[in-house]
Design an enzyme around this catalytic site. Structure first.
Site: not given
Ligand code: GDP
Ligand code: IMO
Ligand code: MG
Length: 441
Positions: A340, A16-18, A40-42, A223, A128, A310, A12-13
């Protein structure tokens, strides 16, 4: 445009949002198919950072209809708030379509999520606490309440009464918690029903009709692969099918409609919550010291690795090609977006895990037993970095420093997949799109 599933290839993280926000303008529909507001998608909109939890990241473009599919679990209060936040930013949610088959997160799901984590103590998953697991449990247990139940107050009250006859017993007798009356939940949820009613739709029909008309769909995963209920590091996973296969069951579109599967991979790895993480560079508070702790802290600080949902500090580590190859297989990835890469610009050398070692045995593949993954020692290759060179302004692959190009090509080789996007910063335009990706559409 090819119908595309966009899926997290790690824990996760990955960004994907970007990436969704970047490519959504080319699609007619952007659809969430699993998860809930644990995501949480940014996305960055006009210089403002927006965190999306339930709304598909394609909402920024008026041409792309955002759809919340049947596989998603919806906390209606969160959705209503998110819509208000977007509207305040000048982003219209008018076109949103919500599946009537999606399940609803109820107040007791959130209580039970927290209570169960407490019960697990040091074995907790680190959820979460948004009620995701308990809501999916009710879905699988055929006790859930769905969006369509909100359309009819009489049915909603009836289902709620039946649910509470069990939930109140568990809340009170097992966990010693507050119980609920039908009336108090109705007071909170019926106003949400009224607000959301205009958006409820027959989304399966809508999407299949769209396919017949030659329209294109982007399925936005939440995720990631290693958090998938089946293919992830169970039990340290979420409760939904995050992998590409979930896009079919979570929307009612047949798998043959999917032409492309785009995996999102960070140039290193992060994880929030508990569970195995072979390449982790542990923080001092998690038992790391010396160079290990220094690398972990540096990745976290430079990459701003804090959870969007969170606020928790994300555990950080080097890129892991074992999980990279696994993600290629279980999702059928056709392409990868590597995000990144800019965060690695401050390292002299960069490590990449190519295999694991456990009890004298080498593992090139994702090990069958979780205990192996827990004790796996990464086998690293060390690649030269491009320290001091700012890559955030690069917009073509050739502009990247030679060592950065070599790093990307090396990941393609060891993961057996082409990297079609390289992200060098959080903004939409801080992205390199490789030639073939555009040519294929
Ligand atoms: P998601 O859950 O997969 O959508 O990802 P998140 O939004 O939780 O976390 C990704 C973070 O990395 C966010 O703060 C984005 O703004 C940031 N981000 C995405 N791509 C890049 C990149 O290429 N470089 C940097 N420095 N930040 C990035
Ligand atoms: P995005 O879409 C990162 C993790 C939690 C925990 C496990 C189970 O932003 O990538 P849950 O609340 O789903 O039952 O928690 O999954 N988790 C994530 N970790 N990014 C996420 O979403 C997540 N959604 C859940 O931290 O370990
Ligand atoms: Mg996220």
């Amino acid at each position: 445009m090819a119908n595309t599933v966009l899926v997290g290839a790690q824990w996760g993280d990955e960004g994907k949002g970007k990436v969704t926000d970047l490519i959504a303008r080319d699609y007619d529909f952007v659809v969430r198919y699993q998860g809930g507001n644990n995501a949480g998608h940014t996305v960055i909109h006009g210089g403002t950072k927006l965190a999306l939890h339930l709304m598909p990241s394609g909402v920024m473009y008026p041409n792309a209809t955002p759809v919340i599919g049947n596989g998603v679990v919806i906390d209606p209060g969160v959705l209503v708030k998110e819509m208000a936040m977007l509207q305040a930013e000048g982003i219209s949610c008018e076109n949103l379509k919500i599946s009537c088959d999606a399940h609803i997160i109820m107040p007791y799901h959130k209580d039970l999520d927290g209570a169960d984590e407490k019960r697990l103590g040091e074995n907790q998953i680190g959820t979460t606490k948004r009620g995701i697991g308990p809501c999916y449990q009710d879905k699988a247990g055929r006790k859930g309440i769905r969006v369509q139940d909100l359309m009819d107050e009489r049915i909603f009250r009836l289902k709620l009464k039946t649910a509470l006859s069990q939930k109140n017993l568990i809340l009170e007798k097992v966990y010693g918690l507050h119980t609920y009356s039908v009336e108090e939940i109705c007071e909170e949820y019926l106003p949400y029903a009224k607000i959301l009613r205009p958006y409820m739709a027959e989304t399966t029909q809508l999407l299949n009709d769209a396919l017949r008309e030659g329209k294109s769909i982007l399925f936005e995963g939440a995720q990631g692969t290693l958090l998938d209920i089946d293919h992830g590091t169970y039990p340290f996973v979420t409760s939904s099918p995050c992998c590409a296969g979930g896009a079919a069951t979570g929307t009612g579109v047949g798998p043959k409609a999917i032409n492309r599967v785009l995996g999102i991979q960070k140039a290193y790895v992060t994880r929030v919550g508990a569970g195995p993480f072979p390449t982790e560079q542990r923080f001092p508070e998690d038992g790391g010291s010396g160079e290990e702790a220094e690398i972990g802290e540096k990745l976290c600080a430079v990459g701003h690795e804090f959870g969007v949902t969170t606020g928790r500090k994300r555990r950080c580590g080097w890129f892991d090609a074992v999980i990279g190859r696994y993600a290629v297989d279980v999702n059928g990835l056709t392409d990868v977006a590597l995000t990144k890469l800019d965060v690695l610009s401050s390292f002299d050398t960069i490590k990449v895990c190519v295999a694991y070692e456990c009890d004298g045995k080498r593992y090139d593949y994702f090990p069958m037993q979780q205990s192996v993954l827990f004790h796996a020692k990464p086998i690293y290759e060390e690649l030269p970095g491009w320290k001091g060179e700012d890559i955030t302004e690069c917009r073509s692959f050739e502009e990247l420093p030679a060592n950065a190009q070599a790093y990307v090509k090396h990941l393609e080789d060891i993961c057996n997949v082409r990297i079609s996007f390289v992200s060098v910063g959080p903004d939409r335009d801080q992205t390199i799109v490789r030639d073939w990706y555009r040519e294929e559409d």
